[in-house]
Motif scaffolding. Structure first.
Motif, PDB file in Angstrom:
ATOM      1  N   THR A   1      75.149  16.051  51.730  1.00 56.26           N
ATOM      2  CA  THR A   1      74.954  14.966  52.216  1.00 56.26           C
ATOM      3  C   THR A   1      75.819  13.659  51.867  1.00 56.26           C
ATOM      4  O   THR A   1      75.973  12.861  52.363  1.00 56.26           O
TER       5      THR A   1
ATOM      6  N   ALA B   1      71.260  21.470  50.626  1.00 57.66           N
ATOM      7  CA  ALA B   1      71.769  20.774  51.738  1.00 57.66           C
ATOM      8  C   ALA B   1      72.079  19.350  50.898  1.00 57.66           C
ATOM      9  O   ALA B   1      72.778  18.570  51.509  1.00 57.66           O
TER      10      ALA B   1
ATOM     11  N   VAL C   1      75.349  12.674  58.579  1.00 59.06           N
ATOM     12  CA  VAL C   1      73.773  12.616  59.052  1.00 59.06           C
ATOM     13  C   VAL C   1      73.266  14.171  59.100  1.00 59.06           C
ATOM     14  O   VAL C   1      71.981  14.214  58.755  1.00 59.06           O
ATOM     15  N   LEU C   2      73.892  15.146  59.583  1.00 60.91           N
ATOM     16  CA  LEU C   2      72.998  16.368  59.528  1.00 60.91           C
ATOM     17  C   LEU C   2      72.462  17.082  58.430  1.00 60.91           C
ATOM     18  O   LEU C   2      71.396  17.270  58.193  1.00 60.91           O
ATOM     19  N   PRO C   3      73.329  16.986  57.238  1.00 66.61           N
ATOM     20  CA  PRO C   3      72.832  17.343  55.908  1.00 66.61           C
ATOM     21  C   PRO C   3      71.640  16.624  55.726  1.00 66.61           C
ATOM     22  O   PRO C   3      70.541  17.291  55.020  1.00 66.61           O
ATOM     23  N   SER C   4      71.765  15.380  55.824  1.00 66.53           N
ATOM     24  CA  SER C   4      70.645  14.434  55.375  1.00 66.53           C
ATOM     25  C   SER C   4      69.377  14.559  56.056  1.00 66.53           C
ATOM     26  O   SER C   4      68.311  14.534  55.392  1.00 66.53           O
ATOM     27  N   ALA C   5      69.601  14.949  57.521  1.00 69.58           N
ATOM     28  CA  ALA C   5      68.375  15.304  58.112  1.00 69.58           C
ATOM     29  C   ALA C   5      67.757  16.466  57.567  1.00 69.58           C
ATOM     30  O   ALA C   5      66.547  16.688  57.607  1.00 69.58           O
ATOM     31  N   ILE C   6      68.537  17.591  57.412  1.00 74.25           N
ATOM     32  CA  ILE C   6      68.064  18.946  56.729  1.00 74.25           C
ATOM     33  C   ILE C   6      67.288  18.506  55.491  1.00 74.25           C
ATOM     34  O   ILE C   6      66.291  19.046  55.253  1.00 74.25           O
TER      35      ILE C   6
END
Length: 109
Positions: A23, A19, A29-34
């Motif tokens: 990022t 992931a 945002v989503l890949p960073s949160a993953i």
């Protein structure tokens, strides 16, 4: 149970690493949160397996298998195909992890 925690830690680390590319420098945002959740889970799970497996052995297995799995996932997902030298190096890593697991008395099996 320790090896189950180690396997789950490796899977979480591979998910986080895969992931990480998406990022775009932690601007998506989503890949960073993953990445954050997966790496957090990886370290918590690794800490659980360290109750029974020596840190050097656990980290060696975690890093070695993680490298191989990330390389395979990178080839499949991102079409980053390793050359012959990389494949030979990866085979040596797998051999090293196998030798540790099968022959070392430090692994706690």
């Amino acid at each position: 149970m320790a090896y189950l925690f180690l396997a789950l830690a490796i899977i979480a680390e591979v998910i986080g690493t895969m992931a990480l590319k998406a990022t775009n420098g932690f601007t998506v945002v989503l890949p960073s949160a993953i990445v954050l959740v997966a790496y957090g889970a990886a370290f918590v799970l690794l800490s659980f397996c360290l109750r029974e497996i020596p840190v050097g052995i656990a980290y060696g297995i975690w890093a070695g298998i993680g490298i191989v799995l990330v390389t395979v996932a990178g080839a499949v997902i991102y079409k980053q195909i390793p050359d012959l030298a990389a494949v030979i190096g990866l085979m040596l890593i797998v051999a090293g992890v196998t030798i540790i697991h099968v022959f070392s008395k430090s692994t706690g099996h």
